[in-house]
Design an enzyme around this catalytic site. Sequence first.
Site, PDB file in Angstrom:
ATOM      1  N   THR A  38      -5.565  -1.646   3.920  1.00 46.23           N
ATOM      2  CA  THR A  38      -4.420  -1.847   4.815  1.00 46.23           C
ATOM      3  C   THR A  38      -3.037  -0.939   4.603  1.00 46.23           C
ATOM      4  OG1 THR A  38      -5.245  -4.062   4.509  1.00 46.23           O
ATOM      5  CG2 THR A  38      -3.185  -3.709   5.223  1.00 46.23           C
ATOM      6  N   CYS A  44      -3.137  -9.838  -0.298  1.00 46.87           N
ATOM      7  CA  CYS A  44      -3.032  -9.340   0.993  1.00 46.87           C
ATOM      8  C   CYS A  44      -1.664  -9.969   1.538  1.00 46.87           C
ATOM      9  CB  CYS A  44      -4.215  -9.803   1.797  1.00 46.87           C
ATOM     10  SG  CYS A  44      -5.926  -8.769   1.485  1.00 46.87           S
TER      11      CYS A  44
END
Length: 468
Positions: A121, A274
């Site tokens: 990410t 996350c």
Amino acid sequence: MKITIIGTGYVGLVTGACLAEIGNDVFCLDVDPRKIDILNNGGVPIHEPGLKEIIARTRAHGRITFSTDVKASVEHGEIQFIAVGTPPDEDGSADLQYVLEAARNIGRYMNGFKVIVDKSTVPVGTAERVRAVVEAELAARGLADRAARSFSVVSNPEFLKEGAAVDDFMRPDRIVLGSDDDEAGRLAREKMKRLYAPFNRNHERTLYMDVRSAEFTKYAANAMLATRISFMNEMSNLADRVGADIEAVRRGIGSDPRIGYHFLYAGVGYGGSCFPKDVQALVRTANDSGQQLRILEAVEAVNHDQKEVLVRKIEQVLGADLTGRTFAVWGLSFKPNTDDMREAPSRRVIAALLARGACVQAYDPVALDEARRVFALDLANRGDEHARLAFEASQEETLSGADALIVLTEWKEFKSPDFMHMKSVLKSPVIFDGRNLYEPQAMAELGIDYYAIGRPYVPLQSATDPHA
């Protein structure tokens, strides 16, 4: 196809194992020899249901290799997945040092056309930075004239839920693929289309877009989910004040198809690798672009405060000074089916209890070893507090001599305990439930003082006497 996975963390290991499972020749690289030794000796450094079995099966068939040999990893794969960590920097932005080092190594050793895939990410614009690093390495090798046609950088963000990652990979809702619209980009897109063909046989799941949009999609998805969680947590706090039941509210709004039921559960806040860092990184990206993301700033603030909502409830019932009190804690990982302790609410709750003089007896089905490690760090300079934290081998053992039970993770085995046995073992029958696993009325009827998130407290006497 020959695939290289750079990084054997959560994303890299699941990606590599699943791609090997469908028949690819996968080379998994990590610079940490400890991880590679564990994997080569039949172990798995993370807990993820089904992953160990896939790795054992693909190793037995020679379809997956684990190594620290950087040069060999670059030479192996026509597709190079960068799946290294992007931890938050001090200012909240994503730390790209490991991503750029991986790119540097690819440029240093590549010997033919490579598709370089950003699986980690990463903020919008990272693909350009990766491309510049690779081009610089090729230039240092005297290959600058070949750079434009010798590689392409693709964005292929992951959408894996910890605890269900293998199933998510094998049965994806969508595959997001961002590529450039030049000759190298079109070639990369065709290679990625071939790689993911087994997942598109029933219907096309791949969403093709430009690279920056693909990078943005991952952050926007996680920010939306985090927003839903914080919204429900804020509603649960209001429900406590006005006497509403957040579970009834959840069912009421979730039945609207425009809203749905997913990520509408009130609790003690989100954690993991996350949501916290991705919300921070997106806020930072906005600030760098001259924009303020007020909603996401509020999402982050609500989540920070929510992790101590249960502590405030405990103080209201038992007082601010918890010296001499012992609490049983069920659940340490940030969610079930994982041993991930990153940003887990348990860390804040337990630290707050210890700071108020309490003793804690904690249990988690899979995260005990990781919990011992992180709490040793969290409490390293906290005097005798670490000595007042004990990790037990079973949920039953935590109850012995405890003044109350605290539930912090919704593991299945916690959902239907023997309440009568619990009452006989606890000093007093009190439960503080941070995941709303039980029904307040049922608890009151059993003679258990039950305090949940956004759910009305049912006094014990009213359970049997509606006129009390």
